[in-house]
Scaffold this motif. Structure first.
Motif, short mmCIF file in Angstrom:
data_model
loop_
_atom_site.label_atom_id
_atom_site.label_comp_id
_atom_site.label_asym_id
_atom_site.label_seq_id
_atom_site.Cartn_x
_atom_site.Cartn_y
_atom_site.Cartn_z
N SER A 13 61.65 29.61 39.83
CA SER A 13 62.97 29.11 40.20
C SER A 13 62.96 27.73 40.82
CB SER A 13 63.64 30.08 41.18
OG SER A 13 62.90 30.15 42.39
N ARG A 14 61.81 27.18 41.19
CA ARG A 14 61.77 25.93 41.93
C ARG A 14 60.76 24.96 41.34
NH1 ARG A 14 61.67 26.32 48.11
NH2 ARG A 14 63.29 24.73 47.97
N VAL A 15 61.00 23.68 41.63
CA VAL A 15 60.18 22.61 41.07
C VAL A 15 59.71 21.71 42.20
CG1 VAL A 15 60.14 20.64 39.49
CG2 VAL A 15 61.54 22.66 38.94
N ALA A 16 58.43 21.33 42.18
CA ALA A 16 57.89 20.43 43.20
C ALA A 16 57.16 19.27 42.54
CB ALA A 16 56.94 21.18 44.13
N LEU A 17 57.29 18.11 43.15
CA LEU A 17 56.51 16.92 42.78
C LEU A 17 55.55 16.64 43.92
CD1 LEU A 17 55.76 14.28 41.33
CD2 LEU A 17 57.86 13.28 42.27
N VAL A 18 54.26 16.56 43.63
CA VAL A 18 53.23 16.30 44.64
C VAL A 18 52.55 14.98 44.31
CG1 VAL A 18 51.15 17.15 45.79
CG2 VAL A 18 52.87 18.78 44.95
N THR A 19 52.77 13.97 45.15
CA THR A 19 52.05 12.72 44.94
C THR A 19 50.62 12.87 45.46
OG1 THR A 19 52.57 11.67 47.06
CG2 THR A 19 54.21 11.46 45.29
N GLY A 20 49.70 12.19 44.79
CA GLY A 20 48.29 12.37 45.14
C GLY A 20 47.83 13.78 44.88
N GLY A 21 48.40 14.39 43.84
CA GLY A 21 48.17 15.81 43.61
C GLY A 21 46.93 16.16 42.81
N SER A 22 46.08 15.17 42.52
CA SER A 22 44.94 15.45 41.64
C SER A 22 43.66 15.80 42.38
CB SER A 22 44.69 14.23 40.74
OG SER A 22 44.37 13.09 41.50
N GLY A 23 43.65 15.65 43.71
CA GLY A 23 42.41 15.96 44.42
C GLY A 23 42.65 16.17 45.90
N GLY A 24 41.63 16.69 46.60
CA GLY A 24 41.70 16.86 48.05
C GLY A 24 42.85 17.74 48.48
N ILE A 25 43.56 17.30 49.52
CA ILE A 25 44.69 18.06 50.03
C ILE A 25 45.77 18.19 48.97
CG2 ILE A 25 46.59 18.00 51.69
CD1 ILE A 25 44.60 16.82 53.72
N GLY A 26 46.00 17.13 48.21
CA GLY A 26 47.04 17.18 47.18
C GLY A 26 46.81 18.28 46.17
N ARG A 27 45.59 18.43 45.70
CA ARG A 27 45.31 19.49 44.73
C ARG A 27 45.49 20.88 45.37
NH1 ARG A 27 40.97 20.28 39.88
NH2 ARG A 27 41.32 22.50 39.61
N ALA A 28 45.04 21.03 46.61
CA ALA A 28 45.23 22.31 47.29
C ALA A 28 46.71 22.64 47.42
CB ALA A 28 44.57 22.28 48.66
N VAL A 30 49.11 21.58 45.34
CA VAL A 30 49.55 21.97 43.99
C VAL A 30 49.22 23.43 43.72
CG1 VAL A 30 49.06 21.64 41.53
CG2 VAL A 30 49.48 19.65 42.99
N GLU A 31 48.00 23.82 43.99
CA GLU A 31 47.57 25.19 43.71
C GLU A 31 48.34 26.20 44.55
OE1 GLU A 31 43.36 25.09 44.25
OE2 GLU A 31 42.99 24.12 42.32
N LEU A 40 55.19 22.32 38.69
CA LEU A 40 54.62 21.20 39.41
C LEU A 40 54.57 19.92 38.60
CD1 LEU A 40 53.55 21.60 42.33
CD2 LEU A 40 53.38 23.71 41.04
N GLY A 41 54.99 18.83 39.24
CA GLY A 41 54.65 17.50 38.78
C GLY A 41 53.45 17.04 39.58
N GLU A 53 42.96 17.82 34.74
CA GLU A 53 42.17 19.01 35.08
C GLU A 53 42.97 19.95 35.98
OE1 GLU A 53 38.59 19.75 38.17
OE2 GLU A 53 38.19 18.21 36.65
N THR A 54 43.68 19.37 36.95
CA THR A 54 44.50 20.18 37.84
C THR A 54 45.62 20.87 37.07
OG1 THR A 54 44.03 18.66 39.66
CG2 THR A 54 45.93 20.12 39.93
N VAL A 55 46.28 20.12 36.19
CA VAL A 55 47.34 20.70 35.37
C VAL A 55 46.80 21.83 34.50
CG1 VAL A 55 48.86 20.22 33.40
CG2 VAL A 55 48.81 18.66 35.35
#
Length: 252
Positions: A13-28, A30-31, A40-41, A53-55
């Protein structure tokens, strides 16, 4: 990642955009949001392979995600990134701005070119993302920026970085009040010492051990620890607004 999409309260039901989402805190982040059923964007600045890879990991676990690139300080690029997420998923409910850079130096010897780089990404980037988020996040949504616990601890060498994050806190608290009546919360997360490549880079083992020992819980934080706070602010924390949440294991 095995529980992605299984939370029945917000599944699909919801959509999020995470900047810096490919590694570190950002990837965590996203997951963790994918676990709660968010589409997720996954934004990246320069490493598309890590974002892809995260996607792929989110999709393999049954979630929905796309990768989007661009400089967070470039308003045209970020407008296009928000457009892409809205086109793919129909709107945006949560924006998490983890993107940032950290260059350390004593103030007396600070390279002013480094200062400009830090401020461009951390301050201008936060303003650019906050502008887009303020215009686009749907009612009931959340905007979550990132500061640092070093705004309290004042570690030597962090002067330029901490100054940029103090600005992020001010932007966040003022935006929360400017969005009165929009039903959108605006908060900042301020991690303590967290075991990411950004934090560990350039630190010797003794420094890392001392930082871990300074925390009452006697360990470094993990990206998943920070992601739990983001998930709280992105989901059930509708009465938390205009705050800086220090997620640091009790570091003074």
């Amino acid at each position: 990642m095995s529980t992605i999409g299984t939370n029945p309260t917000i599944q699909g039901s919801r959509v999020a955009l995470v900047t810096g989402g490919s590694g570190g805190i950002g990837r965590a982040v996203v997951e963790r949001l994918a676990d709660d059923g968010f589409a997720l964007g996954v934004h990246y600045a320069g490493n598309q392979a890590k974002a892809d890879e995260t996607v792929a990991a989110v999709k393999a676990a049954g979630g929905r995600a796309i990768a989007i690139g661009g400089d967070v300080a470039d308003e045209g690029a970020m407008s296009a990134a928000f457009d892409a997420v809205e086109a793919e998923f129909g709107g945006i409910d949560v924006v998490v701005n983890t993107a940032g850079i950290m260059l350390l130096s004593p103030i007396a010897t600070l390279d002013l070119a480094d200062l400009d780089r830090i401020y461009r990404t951390n301050i201008r980037g936060t303003v650019v993302i906050s502008q887009q988020a303020a215009r686009r996040v749907r009612p009931g949504g959340a905007i979550i920026n990132f500061s640092t616990s070093v705004t309290r601890t004042q570690f030597p060498g962090y002067g330029a970085y901490v100054a940029s994050k103090a600005a992020v806190e001010s932007i966040t608290l003022i935006l929360a009040r400017e969005l009165r009546g929009k039903d959108v919360t605006v908060n900042a997360v301020a991690p303590g010492p967290t075991a990411t490549a950004l934090f560990l880079n350039g630190k010797d083992e003794a420094t890392i051990t001392n930082l871990a020992a300074a925390v009452p819980l006697e360990r470094l934080g993990q990206p998943t620890d920070i992601a739990e706070t983001v998930a709280f602010l992105a989901g059930p924390a509708r009465w938390v607004n205009g705050q800086v949440i220090f997620t640091n294991g009790g570091l003074a």
